[in-house]
Design an enzyme around this catalytic site. Structure first.
Site, short mmCIF file in Angstrom:
data_model
loop_
_atom_site.label_atom_id
_atom_site.label_comp_id
_atom_site.label_asym_id
_atom_site.label_seq_id
_atom_site.Cartn_x
_atom_site.Cartn_y
_atom_site.Cartn_z
N GLU A 321 0.83 -0.91 0.12
CA GLU A 321 0.42 0.17 0.10
C GLU A 321 1.41 0.87 0.01
O GLU A 321 0.56 2.58 -0.70
CB GLU A 321 -1.06 0.15 1.31
CG GLU A 321 -1.88 1.32 1.17
CD GLU A 321 -2.00 1.66 3.10
OE1 GLU A 321 -3.47 1.47 2.92
OE2 GLU A 321 -2.40 1.03 4.07
N HIS A 322 1.41 1.19 1.05
CA HIS A 322 2.82 1.98 1.12
C HIS A 322 4.08 2.17 0.78
O HIS A 322 5.06 0.85 1.21
CB HIS A 322 2.98 3.40 2.72
CG HIS A 322 1.56 3.64 2.68
ND1 HIS A 322 0.71 2.87 3.33
CD2 HIS A 322 1.00 4.65 2.93
CE1 HIS A 322 -0.47 3.85 3.60
NE2 HIS A 322 -0.12 4.83 3.02
#
Length: 425
Positions: A321-322
């Site tokens: 996600e990050h």
């Protein structure tokens, strides 16, 4: 927290790392029942479910009128921060707006695309007594920028809805706010009730109940994607500051005991320094128990790769996600990694900056779905339509190709619809 060698990962460890899921299967049947109740009973179900799950007796489901009062009630520094973040988010998303276009591709043949927003959007914002103004900003502002006519926010009910959440809805430009939470909020957006208007698109993060509900209603409405717990993967080399990496891992871990936080480096000394820095800072955190659980998650860990190429392959397979790249050649490494929800380059780009105020969106794909989709953006709320204009000359140039292919497919009427325009020849 001990570091591990990428090369030594057992098959079951690799599965835990690279085949993450949102964990919604256990609640699917319960969620289906909730959605059925909302669809059949409307507001009655919403109030009953608020009492059952949130221990709140809800009067007015629609709390739109409280937005402006909340904006006046919150401390000035908090509202100023909300407005500053909103301005940055708005500017970044305005830069994404596409232009309609039309071009001539041949004599007598013009082709183009036009973009129009969906009309009604529902934004889910987690938290009732807790305040998550950033999730409100991230969901509402791109929809407003896209030109959506009605943007509604749903947030879990409470005896008093947190004014910071309502103030954020006001600053972002929301049209309606409902105190409805969980799977029932998603059902209300999808099916409508006496109070809640149906929408065309539902977006926003949530727990596994919300995620399962979004999966169930997909098809009745459009959704952004099915998001799971927060994730961070840091790619670091020997120039990375271990304290910065550790701080980022701890920050994401405080979201949820099921959050996944990972660092991978090609330097064993850096890996050791990161694990030491995590341990040194852990006990001082207010949410130490949550962080500790996330660090023990099977999809978390600190890993040593044999080379930066192996670290890049690890990051690509993880599809976080990050993705934070804290390395001297961060741009070159970025060029080699395609799968990530949002990328943070350099030691002074903590994920927290993007979570709140840099301007990029924090509603992002998790569980490896960054391999196939991107995060929330203006595009989420836009429909593209192709346009074509042909005159007689343009159609004549295509006539033989169209009729030949139509005949090959056995669709005589298609060919005839072209030939009919030349019967005067």
């Amino acid at each position: 927290m001990e570091y591990e060698a990428v090369a030594d990962l057992a098959p079951d460890r690799r599965v835990a790392l690279f085949e993450r899921d949102a964990g919604v299967d256990a609640v699917r049947s319960d969620v289906a029942e909730i959605l059925d109740r909302v669809e059949s009973e409307g507001d009655v179900a919403l109030r009953a479910l608020a009492s059952e799950f949130d221990d709140v007796e809800v009067g007015n489901l629609d709390v739109t009128d409280e937005m402006e009062r909340a904006a006046d009630a919150v401390p000035d520094d908090v509202y100023d921060a909300i407005e500053d973040a909103a301005a940055n988010i708005r500017a970044f998303h305005e830069a994404q707006l596409p232009d309609d276009w039309r071009e001539s591709f041949a004599a007598g043949r013009e082709l183009g695309r036009r973009f129009r927003p969906v009309r009604r959007v529902g934004v889910y914002a987690p938290g009732g007594t807790a305040a998550y103004p950033s999730s409100v900003l991230m969901g509402v502002i791109p929809a407003v920028v896209a030109g959506v006519e009605q943007v509604a926010v749903a947030t879990p009910p409470a005896e008093t809805i947190n004014p910071v959440t309502l103030a954020a809805a006001h600053a972002a430009g929301a049209d309606r706010v409902y105190q409805v939470g969980g799977a029932q909020a998603i059902g209300a957006f999808a099916y409508g009730t006496e109070t809640v208007d149906t929408v065309q698109t539902v977006v926003g993060p949530g727990n596994k109940w919300v995620t399962a509900a979004k999966a169930e209603v997909r098809g009745d409405v459009e959704i952004d994607f099915l998001a799971g717990p927060s994730e961070l993967l840091v790619v670091a080399d020997e120039t990375a500051e271990p304290a910065f990496v550790a701080a980022d891992l701890l920050a994401q871990a405080e979201h949820d005991p099921n959050a996944s936080v990972v660092a991978v480096t090609d330097d064993e000394a850096t890996a050791a320094a990161i694990t030491d820095a995590v341990a040194a800072r852990l006990d001082d955190r207010e949410r130490a128990d949550t962080i500790r659980a996330a660090l023990d998650n099977e999809a978390s860990g600190v890993f040593v790769a044999r080379s930066m190429s192996e670290a890049v392959m690890f990051a690509e397979e993880y599809a976080a996600e990050h993705l934070s790249i804290q390395a001297s050649d961060d741009e070159a490494l970025l060029d080699r990694i395609d799968s990530a929800g949002s990328v943070f380059l350099g030691g002074y780009a903590p994920v927290a900056a993007g979570d709140y105020a840099a301007g990029t969106n924090h509603v992002l794909p998790t569980n490896g779905t960054a391999r196939v989709t991107g995060g929330l953006s203006v595009d989420t709320f836009l429909r593209s339509t192709t346009v074509q204009r042909l005159d007689r000359e343009g159609l004549a140039a295509l006539r033989e190709t169209v009729t030949t292919l139509a005949d090959a497919e056995g669709l005589e009427g298609h060919a005839a619809s072209v030939d009919a325009r030349f019967e005067d020849e």
